[in-house]
Design an enzyme around this catalytic site. Structure first.
Site, mmCIF file in Angstrom:
data_model
loop_
_atom_site.group_PDB
_atom_site.id
_atom_site.type_symbol
_atom_site.label_atom_id
_atom_site.label_comp_id
_atom_site.label_asym_id
_atom_site.label_seq_id
_atom_site.Cartn_x
_atom_site.Cartn_y
_atom_site.Cartn_z
ATOM 1 N N HIS A 158 2.844 3.319 -8.976
ATOM 2 C CA HIS A 158 2.816 1.784 -9.211
ATOM 3 C C HIS A 158 4.042 1.224 -9.824
ATOM 4 C CE1 HIS A 158 -1.234 2.213 -7.663
ATOM 5 N NE2 HIS A 158 -1.783 2.745 -8.633
ATOM 6 N N SER B 68 -7.248 -6.069 -6.083
ATOM 7 C CA SER B 68 -8.221 -6.602 -5.537
ATOM 8 C C SER B 68 -9.565 -6.308 -6.007
ATOM 9 C CB SER B 68 -8.420 -5.638 -4.206
ATOM 10 O OG SER B 68 -9.068 -4.543 -4.247
ATOM 11 N N SER B 69 -10.289 -7.155 -5.615
ATOM 12 C CA SER B 69 -11.651 -7.145 -6.319
ATOM 13 C C SER B 69 -12.254 -5.695 -6.305
ATOM 14 C CB SER B 69 -12.421 -8.064 -5.577
ATOM 15 O OG SER B 69 -12.233 -9.338 -5.423
ATOM 16 N N ASP C 159 0.700 -1.185 0.141
ATOM 17 C CA ASP C 159 0.079 0.070 0.027
ATOM 18 C C ASP C 159 0.881 1.361 -0.115
ATOM 19 O OD1 ASP C 159 -2.096 1.419 0.037
ATOM 20 O OD2 ASP C 159 -2.760 1.076 2.147
ATOM 21 N N GLY C 160 0.159 2.343 -0.484
ATOM 22 C CA GLY C 160 0.975 3.436 -0.458
ATOM 23 C C GLY C 160 1.718 4.162 -1.676
ATOM 24 N N TRP D 169 2.911 7.894 -2.213
ATOM 25 C CA TRP D 169 4.584 7.903 -2.441
ATOM 26 C C TRP D 169 4.611 9.122 -3.665
ATOM 27 C CZ3 TRP D 169 7.469 7.514 -6.792
ATOM 28 C CH2 TRP D 169 8.920 7.371 -6.601
ATOM 29 N N LEU E 280 11.486 -20.450 -4.225
ATOM 30 C CA LEU E 280 10.304 -19.572 -3.527
ATOM 31 C C LEU E 280 9.033 -19.881 -4.053
ATOM 32 C CD1 LEU E 280 9.714 -17.184 -1.572
ATOM 33 C CD2 LEU E 280 10.283 -15.690 -3.622
ATOM 34 N N SER F 130 -8.575 -5.066 4.532
ATOM 35 C CA SER F 130 -9.048 -4.732 3.396
ATOM 36 C C SER F 130 -9.362 -6.090 2.462
ATOM 37 C CB SER F 130 -8.082 -3.901 2.661
ATOM 38 O OG SER F 130 -7.939 -2.628 3.381
HETATM 39 C C1 FPP Z 1 -1.893 0.313 -3.279
HETATM 40 O O1 FPP Z 1 -1.421 1.567 -3.491
HETATM 41 C C2 FPP Z 1 -1.418 -0.576 -4.424
HETATM 42 C C3 FPP Z 1 -2.238 -1.294 -5.337
HETATM 43 C C4 FPP Z 1 -3.638 -0.925 -5.504
HETATM 44 C C5 FPP Z 1 -1.624 -1.884 -6.349
HETATM 45 C C6 FPP Z 1 -0.328 -2.632 -6.025
HETATM 46 C C7 FPP Z 1 0.490 -2.770 -7.683
HETATM 47 C C8 FPP Z 1 1.775 -2.868 -7.658
HETATM 48 C C9 FPP Z 1 2.913 -2.663 -6.537
HETATM 49 C C10 FPP Z 1 2.244 -2.867 -8.996
HETATM 50 C C11 FPP Z 1 1.626 -3.901 -9.819
HETATM 51 C C12 FPP Z 1 2.057 -5.128 -9.250
HETATM 52 C C13 FPP Z 1 2.210 -6.253 -10.185
HETATM 53 C C14 FPP Z 1 2.253 -7.724 -9.696
HETATM 54 C C15 FPP Z 1 2.782 -6.037 -11.283
HETATM 55 P P1 FPP Z 1 -2.513 2.703 -3.463
HETATM 56 O O2 FPP Z 1 -2.740 2.988 -4.904
HETATM 57 O O3 FPP Z 1 -3.681 2.335 -2.823
HETATM 58 O O4 FPP Z 1 -1.854 4.086 -2.831
HETATM 59 P P2 FPP Z 1 -2.537 4.906 -1.878
HETATM 60 O O5 FPP Z 1 -3.152 4.369 -0.891
HETATM 61 O O6 FPP Z 1 -1.374 5.947 -1.394
HETATM 62 O O7 FPP Z 1 -3.215 5.903 -2.832
#
Ligand code: FPP
Length: 261
Positions: A52, A80-81, A35-36, A40, A146, A211
């Protein structure tokens, strides 16, 4: 992912446990809510997608570190869904990142012995994404290093509902008696049926909730929340979360401490 960055536990002889963690108590299965990314990016005046993108780099670092530390299974919450409710452009970017991750990194992951598993709802995904997920699982299914579990289009309540539906169908068809619908039956019908429950769940960015992630499997997981935003996550943060885990006393509902891994 370059060769030098690859997980080291592809072969048992290649395991390089951390110098600063005691090997016996290394959690077998670590699950991460990444998350974050958006925060960031916002803190740097960058578009969310940049967070991302940097998140994928953090993921590569984390896979490598997990292998080196001796973790056996790592689950990542990648979509997530509920993430479908984000703006279409961001959803498109996240889909693109998954495509590129599999296309660019799968061969190297395979070479280093990583077994890829995917949990979540496959129906409704774009056809090419469905094919890439199958390809990643098929290519790596016999690997013994792994296990990387990608939770994609994943929601824990949906996963439990699917399992309950399968049990109900089996009862309706006379293949299962109602009294035989047990914890083990449901557990065996989950997407994660072949995987151990997570010992440790880490959530980054300071948020303190699950979540809709691994709700069934987390019954006795230790939860560690770190303030780091996901794009800044690295081996040092992972090790510090594991050290916090190692301070915990796991009793699994009993009175005496047990080792969970
Ligand atoms: C949460 O940050 C992160 C996500 C919803 C997506 C996670 C995805 C990645 C790390 C990259 C893609 C993964 C793969 C396997 C290619 P947020 O967007 O909710 O951040 P915020 O809460 O600061 O807005």
């Amino acid at each position: 992912m370059s060769e030098a960055e690859l997980p080291q536990n592809a072969k048992s002889s290649g395991v390089k446990p951390s110098d600063t963690l005691s090997t016996p108590a290394v959690p077998r299965h670590v699950a991460i809510i990444m998350d974050g990314n958006g925060r960031w990016a916002a803190a740097r005046g960058l578009p969310r997608v940049e967070g991302h993108r940097r998140g994928v780099e953090a993921l590569r670092r984390t896979i490598r570190a997990a292998g080196e530390i001796g973790i056996k299974v790592i689950t990542i919450f990648s979509f997530s869904s509920e993430n479908w409710s984000r703006p279409a452009a961001e959803v498109g970017e996240l889909m693109g990142l998954l495509r590129r991750f599999i296309r660019n990194d799968l061969a190297e992951l395979h070479k280093s012995g990583v077994r890829v598993r995917v949990i979540g709802e496959r129906e409704g995904l774009e056809a090419d994404i469905g094919r890439l997920l199958i390809e990643a699982e098929e290519l790596t299914k016999d690997n013994t290093g792994l296990t990387l579990v990608v939770a994609f289009n994943y929601g824990a309540r949906q996963e439990i509902a699917r399992a309950a539906r399968r049990a109900a169908e089996a009862v309706a068809q006379g293949r299962l008696k109602p009294e035989d619908v047990t914890v083990e039956t449901i557990g065996g019908l989950l997407d994660s049926a072949d995987l151990p429950d997570p010992d440790l769940i880490i959530r980054t960015s300071g948020e303190q909730r699950l979540s809709n992630f691994l709700l069934w499997q987390s019954a006795y997981s230790e939860l560690v929340f770190v303030p780091t935003n996901w794009p800044d996550f690295d081996r040092a943060v992972l090790e510090s979360a594991i050290r916090e885990y190692q301070q915990r006393e796991r009793r699994f509902g009993g009175l005496t401490a047990k080792t969970g891994s």
